[in-house]
Design an enzyme around this catalytic site. Structure first.
Site, PDB file in Angstrom:
ATOM      1  CG  HIS A   1      -2.066  -1.225   1.072  1.00  0.00           C
ATOM      2  ND1 HIS A   1      -3.491  -1.176   0.384  1.00  0.00           N
ATOM      3  CD2 HIS A   1      -1.917  -2.075   1.079  1.00  0.00           C
ATOM      4  CE1 HIS A   1      -3.943  -2.264   0.766  1.00  0.00           C
ATOM      5  NE2 HIS A   1      -2.967  -3.035   1.167  1.00  0.00           N
ATOM      6  NE  ARG A   2       1.166   1.393  -5.324  1.00  0.00           N
ATOM      7  CZ  ARG A   2       0.491   1.056  -5.893  1.00  0.00           C
ATOM      8  NH1 ARG A   2       1.168   0.704  -7.593  1.00  0.00           N
ATOM      9  NH2 ARG A   2      -0.778   0.918  -6.708  1.00  0.00           N
TER      10      ARG A   2
ATOM     11  CB  SER B   1      17.335  -3.135   9.527  1.00  0.00           C
ATOM     12  OG  SER B   1      18.571  -3.653   8.731  1.00  0.00           O
ATOM     13  CD  GLN B   2      14.657 -10.398   7.505  1.00  0.00           C
ATOM     14  OE1 GLN B   2      14.582 -10.549   6.760  1.00  0.00           O
ATOM     15  NE2 GLN B   2      13.727 -11.512   8.471  1.00  0.00           N
TER      16      GLN B   2
ATOM     17  CG  ASN C   1      -4.461   9.396   4.249  1.00  0.00           C
ATOM     18  OD1 ASN C   1      -5.392   8.909   4.126  1.00  0.00           O
ATOM     19  ND2 ASN C   1      -3.189   9.270   3.795  1.00  0.00           N
TER      20      ASN C   1
ATOM     21  NE  ARG D   1      -9.952   8.841  -0.639  1.00  0.00           N
ATOM     22  CZ  ARG D   1      -8.989  10.098  -1.902  1.00  0.00           C
ATOM     23  NH1 ARG D   1      -8.150  10.980  -1.995  1.00  0.00           N
ATOM     24  NH2 ARG D   1      -9.781   9.904  -2.475  1.00  0.00           N
TER      25      ARG D   1
ATOM     26  CG  HIS E   1      -7.686   1.564  -0.406  1.00  0.00           C
ATOM     27  ND1 HIS E   1      -8.685   0.646  -1.446  1.00  0.00           N
ATOM     28  CD2 HIS E   1      -6.372   0.905  -0.646  1.00  0.00           C
ATOM     29  CE1 HIS E   1      -7.875   0.761  -2.587  1.00  0.00           C
ATOM     30  NE2 HIS E   1      -6.521   0.216  -2.366  1.00  0.00           N
TER      31      HIS E   1
ATOM     32  NE  ARG F   1      -3.344  -5.993   0.976  1.00  0.00           N
ATOM     33  CZ  ARG F   1      -3.091  -6.757   0.364  1.00  0.00           C
ATOM     34  NH1 ARG F   1      -3.343  -7.527   0.720  1.00  0.00           N
ATOM     35  NH2 ARG F   1      -2.219  -6.220  -0.643  1.00  0.00           N
TER      36      ARG F   1
HETATM   37  C1  LIG Z   1      -6.670 -10.467  -2.582  1.00  0.00           C
HETATM   38  C2  LIG Z   1      -5.967  -9.835  -3.089  1.00  0.00           C
HETATM   39  C3  LIG Z   1      -4.923 -10.545  -3.162  1.00  0.00           C
HETATM   40  C4  LIG Z   1      -3.940  -9.874  -4.390  1.00  0.00           C
HETATM   41  N1  LIG Z   1      -2.898 -10.525  -5.001  1.00  0.00           N
HETATM   42  C5  LIG Z   1      -1.743 -10.147  -5.557  1.00  0.00           C
HETATM   43  C6  LIG Z   1      -0.741 -11.146  -6.246  1.00  0.00           C
HETATM   44  O1  LIG Z   1      -0.960 -11.721  -6.731  1.00  0.00           O
HETATM   45  N2  LIG Z   1       0.379 -10.394  -6.686  1.00  0.00           N
HETATM   46  C7  LIG Z   1       0.413  -8.902  -6.437  1.00  0.00           C
HETATM   47  O2  LIG Z   1       1.693  -8.241  -7.268  1.00  0.00           O
HETATM   48  N3  LIG Z   1      -0.035  -8.297  -5.729  1.00  0.00           N
HETATM   49  C8  LIG Z   1      -1.465  -8.760  -4.989  1.00  0.00           C
HETATM   50  N4  LIG Z   1      -2.682  -8.142  -4.327  1.00  0.00           N
HETATM   51  C9  LIG Z   1      -1.545  -6.641  -4.220  1.00  0.00           C
HETATM   52  C10 LIG Z   1      -2.479  -5.494  -4.759  1.00  0.00           C
HETATM   53  O3  LIG Z   1      -2.263  -5.561  -6.593  1.00  0.00           O
HETATM   54  C11 LIG Z   1      -2.286  -4.221  -4.908  1.00  0.00           C
HETATM   55  O4  LIG Z   1      -0.994  -4.278  -5.097  1.00  0.00           O
HETATM   56  C12 LIG Z   1      -2.378  -4.203  -3.111  1.00  0.00           C
HETATM   57  O5  LIG Z   1      -3.814  -4.350  -2.347  1.00  0.00           O
HETATM   58  C13 LIG Z   1      -1.821  -2.242  -1.934  1.00  0.00           C
HETATM   59  O6  LIG Z   1      -3.137  -1.845  -2.964  1.00  0.00           O
HETATM   60  P1  LIG Z   1      -3.246  -0.669  -3.936  1.00  0.00           P
HETATM   61  O7  LIG Z   1      -3.003  -0.876  -5.588  1.00  0.00           O
HETATM   62  O8  LIG Z   1      -4.844  -0.004  -4.369  1.00  0.00           O
HETATM   63  O9  LIG Z   1      -3.135   0.411  -3.411  1.00  0.00           O
HETATM   64  P2  LIG Z   1      -3.234   1.319  -2.449  1.00  0.00           P
HETATM   65  O10 LIG Z   1      -1.477   2.317  -2.143  1.00  0.00           O
HETATM   66  O11 LIG Z   1      -3.505   1.718  -1.366  1.00  0.00           O
HETATM   67  O12 LIG Z   1      -3.543   2.902  -3.344  1.00  0.00           O
HETATM   68  C14 LIG Z   1      -5.059   3.457  -2.810  1.00  0.00           C
HETATM   69  C15 LIG Z   1      -5.461   3.864  -4.003  1.00  0.00           C
HETATM   70  O13 LIG Z   1      -4.387   4.493  -4.537  1.00  0.00           O
HETATM   71  C16 LIG Z   1      -5.032   4.520  -6.509  1.00  0.00           C
HETATM   72  N5  LIG Z   1      -3.115   4.394  -7.255  1.00  0.00           N
HETATM   73  C17 LIG Z   1      -2.599   3.461  -6.261  1.00  0.00           C
HETATM   74  N6  LIG Z   1      -0.468   4.060  -6.801  1.00  0.00           N
HETATM   75  C18 LIG Z   1      -1.243   4.514  -8.297  1.00  0.00           C
HETATM   76  C19 LIG Z   1      -0.691   4.650  -9.175  1.00  0.00           C
HETATM   77  N7  LIG Z   1       0.795   4.003  -9.806  1.00  0.00           N
HETATM   78  N8  LIG Z   1      -1.688   4.138 -10.663  1.00  0.00           N
HETATM   79  C20 LIG Z   1      -2.998   5.186 -10.536  1.00  0.00           C
HETATM   80  N9  LIG Z   1      -3.830   5.239  -9.018  1.00  0.00           N
HETATM   81  C21 LIG Z   1      -3.155   4.554  -8.040  1.00  0.00           C
HETATM   82  C22 LIG Z   1      -5.464   3.130  -6.677  1.00  0.00           C
HETATM   83  O14 LIG Z   1      -7.028   3.340  -6.603  1.00  0.00           O
HETATM   84  C23 LIG Z   1      -5.426   2.549  -5.522  1.00  0.00           C
HETATM   85  O15 LIG Z   1      -6.533   1.041  -5.380  1.00  0.00           O
HETATM   86  C24 LIG Z   1      -2.903  -8.432  -3.825  1.00  0.00           C
HETATM   87  C25 LIG Z   1      -4.242  -7.424  -3.144  1.00  0.00           C
HETATM   88  C26 LIG Z   1      -5.188  -8.499  -2.700  1.00  0.00           C
HETATM   89  C27 LIG Z   1      -6.379  -7.349  -1.699  1.00  0.00           C
END
Ligand SMILES: Cc1cc2nc3c(=O)[nH]c(=O)nc-3n(C[C@H](O)[C@H](O)[C@H](O)COP(=O)(O)OP(=O)(O)OC[C@H]3O[C@@H](n4cnc5c(N)ncnc54)[C@H](O)[C@@H]3O)c2cc1C
Length: 255
Positions: free
Chosen positions: A99-100, A109-110, A192, A194, A198, A203
């Site tokens: 989550h970025r 740190s390991q 934060n 928001r 999310h 999750r």
């Molecule tokens: C059930 C499940 C299975 C998953 N399986 C995998 C897997 O197999 N492999 C894998 O690599 N990951 C997997 N993930 C991780 C998933 O793809 C996301 O990387 C992770 O949940 C972080 O969520 P987010 O991208 O919404 O990030 P957040 O940082 O929480 O972003 C919040 C929101 O901001 C927007 N956002 C963020 N960054 C960008 C961007 N660069 N461009 C456009 N909009 C953006 C999007 O609307 C995003 O939803 C899984 C997640 C879940 C919940």
């Protein structure tokens, strides 16, 4: 070992807003709400200067419900928490740090911390399958033994001659590479409201990931204590095995 949370910083709202209101002769009729909820409302009202005669709706609860309904959630980014999670696995933390947006992390740190005394997080429910549990226990023990042997080589090298910092780092890299996903970690998170909403949405209701749901429940409780209206559209419930699940009204059937 089960996940635990230490809340290091909570939302705050100073009385400076009163100075602003005074300077501009704005009247804000406040209703009962928490610090985090009042800050959210104040930030939202600034968008349209909805003070005095322009103040509608009147109650904080209705104001925030309307923000959620309209998807005006950027206002929730002004409210944040800093918390330390421990008793969580590296498998969990790897998912967390994906989550970025709206998150900041500082993780054990390991490279720099010796992991010879580390704990391993037993996958929840594994103890019900005796054979699988024994295989798991053997696996982590073997990994830790390997880790310690590699670390011993490191100590040996230290004893014999001066080694550079980078050389030490390379050896510890080799040692940590054998540690499994179950290795316990500690991580400080600032996020934060928001971003946390999310996080809980995607999750909090994954039935097959109990660790994730346990942490989601801790986060839900933290927000619920300080700002219940900010998660009014979420509900904490329990599955048949009494483990928690966080349901969002739009995602009630998430699996
Ligand atoms: C059930 C499940 C299975 C998953 N399986 C995998 C897997 O197999 N492999 C894998 O690599 N990951 C997997 N993930 C991780 C998933 O793809 C996301 O990387 C992770 O949940 C972080 O969520 P987010 O991208 O919404 O990030 P957040 O940082 O929480 O972003 C919040 C929101 O901001 C927007 N956002 C963020 N960054 C960008 C961007 N660069 N461009 C456009 N909009 C953006 C999007 O609307 C995003 O939803 C899984 C997640 C879940 C919940």
């Amino acid at each position: 070992v089960i996940p635990s949370i230490y809340i290091l910083a909570r939302p705050s709202f100073t009385s400076e807003y009163k100075r602003f209101l005074r300077i501009h002769h704005f009247q804000w009729k406040e209703s009962r709400a928490t610090v985090a909820e009042r800050l959210t409302e104040f930030a939202g009202r600034i968008c349209y200067l909805s003070f005095g005669k322009r103040q509608s709706p009147r109650k904080n609860f209705d104001y925030i419900a309307n923000l959620i309904k309209r998807g005006h959630e950027s206002v929730f980014e002004h409210v944040s928490w800093t918390f330390l999670l421990e008793g969580v696995s590296r498998a969990f933390s790897h998912q967390l740090v994906r989550h970025r947006v709206g998150f900041a992390f500082s993780q054990l740190s390991q490279h720099y911390a010796d992991q010879s005394d580390t704990h391993f997080i037993t996958p929840f429910g594994l103890e019900r399958n005796r054979a699988a549990f024994i295989a798991w226990e053997q696996g982590v023990k073997f990994a830790l033994d390997s880790y310690k042997s590699i670390e011993e080589q490191l100590r040996e090298k230290r004893r014999k001659k001066r080694v550079s910092k980078e050389e030490l780092r390379a050896i510890r890299s080799a040692a940590r590479s054998v540690l499994p996903n179950a290795t316990e970690t500690k991580i400080v998170v600032t996020a934060n409201a928001r971003a946390l909403r999310h996080f809980l949405t995607v999750r909090g209701a994954i039935k097959g990931d109990i660790e994730m749901r346990l942490v989601s429940a801790l986060i839900y409780d933290m927000i619920h204590k300080d700002a219940p209206t900010l998660i009014m559209d979420f509900k904490k419930s329990e599955l048949a095995d009494r483990s928690p699940i966080i349901l969002h009204h739009r995602h009630r059937h998430a699996t």
